[in-house]
Design a protein around this motif. Sequence first.
Motif, mmCIF file in Angstrom:
data_model
loop_
_atom_site.group_PDB
_atom_site.id
_atom_site.type_symbol
_atom_site.label_atom_id
_atom_site.label_comp_id
_atom_site.label_asym_id
_atom_site.label_seq_id
_atom_site.Cartn_x
_atom_site.Cartn_y
_atom_site.Cartn_z
ATOM 1 N N TRP A 33 78.597 0.520 -32.235
ATOM 2 C CA TRP A 33 77.811 0.621 -33.407
ATOM 3 C C TRP A 33 77.890 1.502 -34.456
ATOM 4 O O TRP A 33 77.992 1.326 -35.786
ATOM 5 C CB TRP A 33 76.461 0.604 -32.967
ATOM 6 C CG TRP A 33 75.358 0.403 -33.952
ATOM 7 C CD1 TRP A 33 74.888 -0.367 -35.154
ATOM 8 C CD2 TRP A 33 74.155 1.647 -34.357
ATOM 9 N NE1 TRP A 33 73.967 0.102 -35.876
ATOM 10 C CE2 TRP A 33 73.654 1.394 -35.147
ATOM 11 C CE3 TRP A 33 74.189 2.703 -33.254
ATOM 12 C CZ2 TRP A 33 72.523 2.253 -35.388
ATOM 13 C CZ3 TRP A 33 73.222 3.518 -33.777
ATOM 14 C CH2 TRP A 33 72.380 3.442 -34.750
ATOM 15 N N SER A 84 81.196 1.626 -36.212
ATOM 16 C CA SER A 84 81.462 0.592 -37.205
ATOM 17 C C SER A 84 80.824 0.859 -38.453
ATOM 18 O O SER A 84 81.098 0.295 -39.645
ATOM 19 C CB SER A 84 80.831 -0.861 -36.677
ATOM 20 O OG SER A 84 79.373 -0.600 -36.645
ATOM 21 N N THR A 85 80.164 1.886 -38.786
ATOM 22 C CA THR A 85 79.579 2.327 -39.916
ATOM 23 C C THR A 85 80.873 2.723 -40.958
ATOM 24 O O THR A 85 80.790 2.790 -42.094
ATOM 25 C CB THR A 85 78.407 3.448 -40.001
ATOM 26 O OG1 THR A 85 79.162 4.556 -39.448
ATOM 27 C CG2 THR A 85 77.330 2.552 -39.381
ATOM 28 N N SER A 108 86.328 1.663 -34.165
ATOM 29 C CA SER A 108 85.019 1.018 -33.686
ATOM 30 C C SER A 108 85.171 0.657 -32.277
ATOM 31 O O SER A 108 84.330 0.907 -31.518
ATOM 32 C CB SER A 108 84.563 -0.112 -34.533
ATOM 33 O OG SER A 108 84.410 0.313 -35.958
ATOM 34 N N TYR A 130 79.168 -5.219 -43.195
ATOM 35 C CA TYR A 130 77.853 -5.185 -42.365
ATOM 36 C C TYR A 130 77.933 -6.589 -41.660
ATOM 37 O O TYR A 130 77.178 -6.629 -40.494
ATOM 38 C CB TYR A 130 76.796 -5.272 -43.428
ATOM 39 C CG TYR A 130 76.445 -4.001 -44.019
ATOM 40 C CD1 TYR A 130 77.256 -2.802 -44.140
ATOM 41 C CD2 TYR A 130 75.711 -3.973 -45.389
ATOM 42 C CE1 TYR A 130 77.344 -1.796 -44.804
ATOM 43 C CE2 TYR A 130 75.421 -2.947 -46.305
ATOM 44 C CZ TYR A 130 76.371 -1.672 -45.941
ATOM 45 O OH TYR A 130 76.250 -0.748 -46.791
ATOM 46 N N SER A 142 79.454 -6.683 -37.717
ATOM 47 C CA SER A 142 78.686 -6.537 -36.728
ATOM 48 C C SER A 142 78.741 -7.737 -35.642
ATOM 49 O O SER A 142 78.961 -7.407 -34.434
ATOM 50 C CB SER A 142 77.553 -5.986 -36.884
ATOM 51 O OG SER A 142 76.634 -6.728 -37.678
ATOM 52 N N LEU A 146 82.054 -8.023 -33.819
ATOM 53 C CA LEU A 146 82.334 -6.884 -33.128
ATOM 54 C C LEU A 146 81.623 -7.200 -31.615
ATOM 55 O O LEU A 146 82.108 -7.090 -30.796
ATOM 56 C CB LEU A 146 81.765 -5.616 -33.452
ATOM 57 C CG LEU A 146 82.482 -4.640 -34.287
ATOM 58 C CD1 LEU A 146 81.777 -3.562 -34.972
ATOM 59 C CD2 LEU A 146 83.759 -4.238 -33.510
ATOM 60 N N LEU A 161 73.062 -3.840 -38.329
ATOM 61 C CA LEU A 161 74.330 -3.694 -37.512
ATOM 62 C C LEU A 161 74.375 -3.613 -36.201
ATOM 63 O O LEU A 161 74.876 -4.284 -35.391
ATOM 64 C CB LEU A 161 75.116 -2.477 -38.169
ATOM 65 C CG LEU A 161 75.620 -2.311 -39.624
ATOM 66 C CD1 LEU A 161 76.118 -0.762 -39.844
ATOM 67 C CD2 LEU A 161 76.891 -3.311 -39.640
ATOM 68 N N TRP A 162 73.159 -3.179 -35.686
ATOM 69 C CA TRP A 162 72.766 -2.858 -34.274
ATOM 70 C C TRP A 162 72.398 -4.131 -33.520
ATOM 71 O O TRP A 162 73.070 -4.727 -32.480
ATOM 72 C CB TRP A 162 71.830 -1.780 -33.993
ATOM 73 C CG TRP A 162 71.177 -2.022 -32.651
ATOM 74 C CD1 TRP A 162 70.019 -2.292 -32.043
ATOM 75 C CD2 TRP A 162 72.032 -1.490 -31.196
ATOM 76 N NE1 TRP A 162 69.931 -2.248 -30.622
ATOM 77 C CE2 TRP A 162 71.204 -1.832 -30.290
ATOM 78 C CE3 TRP A 162 73.417 -1.153 -31.146
ATOM 79 C CZ2 TRP A 162 71.814 -1.463 -29.211
ATOM 80 C CZ3 TRP A 162 73.879 -0.799 -30.008
ATOM 81 C CH2 TRP A 162 73.110 -1.045 -28.818
ATOM 82 N N GLN A 194 75.147 -7.067 -33.728
ATOM 83 C CA GLN A 194 76.020 -6.767 -32.892
ATOM 84 C C GLN A 194 75.730 -6.997 -31.544
ATOM 85 O O GLN A 194 76.518 -7.680 -30.789
ATOM 86 C CB GLN A 194 76.654 -5.326 -32.892
ATOM 87 C CG GLN A 194 77.605 -4.931 -31.782
ATOM 88 C CD GLN A 194 77.786 -3.269 -31.690
ATOM 89 O OE1 GLN A 194 78.256 -2.839 -32.715
ATOM 90 N NE2 GLN A 194 77.388 -2.662 -30.782
#
Length: 303
Positions: free
Chosen positions: A16, A19-20, A39, A70, A73, A76, A155-156, A159
């Motif tokens: 996570w 991934s930014t 990532s 964004y 995620s 991912l 994002l978190w 994901q």
Amino acid sequence: MSERITLTKSDRRKVWWRSTFLQGSWNYERMQNLGWAYSLIPAIKRLYTKKEDQAAALERHLEFFNTHPYIASPILGVTLALEEERGNGAEIDDAAIQGVKIGMMGPLAGIGDPVFWFTVRPILGALGASIAMTGNILGPLIFFLGWNIIRMAFLWYTQELGYKAGSEITKDLSGGILQDITKGASILGMFILAALVERWVSINFTVNLPSQQLSKGAFIEFPKNAVTGEQLQTILGQYKDGLSLTAEKANTLQSQLDSLIPGLMGLLLTFLCMWLLKKKVSPITIIIALFIVGIVFHVLGLM
């Protein structure tokens, strides 16, 4: 039987955070692929102990990838679940993983701009600016903190949502769910590609062909003397009905191609580029060649 390897919350948190930086190494050839592979490194190290397996995992994730940074995620998360199952011996090949990625990145890409760029950021910006205009330091702080809290939380949680959804998908590999999803994603990806080709790939030739002589009644016959009010009214009515102003109709190569199949040359150019990519020609080489051909054709008056 070996112990099952599971991605811990700490592993997923590392993915996570990394991934930014998805767009940190954006490139014209494979776009976000370097940031995507970067990532996934913590997960790859957890799932694969052998160096050759880690290298193979990195290699398959260095393929083309591009979506809203964004919205990547949830993709991912699903990919983490697929890699986890593969790391534990499930028969999931590279094509299945890549197919799911490609199938998801296209439809989800269109969500990011209206949600983040056109809704969340303008609202926070307007709120912060209105407070800042009064001389209050909270204005820029509200914008900065609010934007990053919303962004990082999104994002978190998306994901994690993708990871849990991917885990459900991989529970029934023998039932063909993953194969059906991969097939559906491929079909959807091709549909989106066709829509993008029609919208963005445009080729217009400026070559003039011999004019076409119109038959009598297909064009307006102007009086040789002064036009009366009644004659002018008739002429305007004929023009409104679609009659040509001249006895000859201009004819161009582009109009002939459009009458055959609209967008034909754009489609053929896309097929040519796909064929060159299949022949391992670098995308950078193709882009430069397209620039050169376009400039030369324009100078020659062909386009």
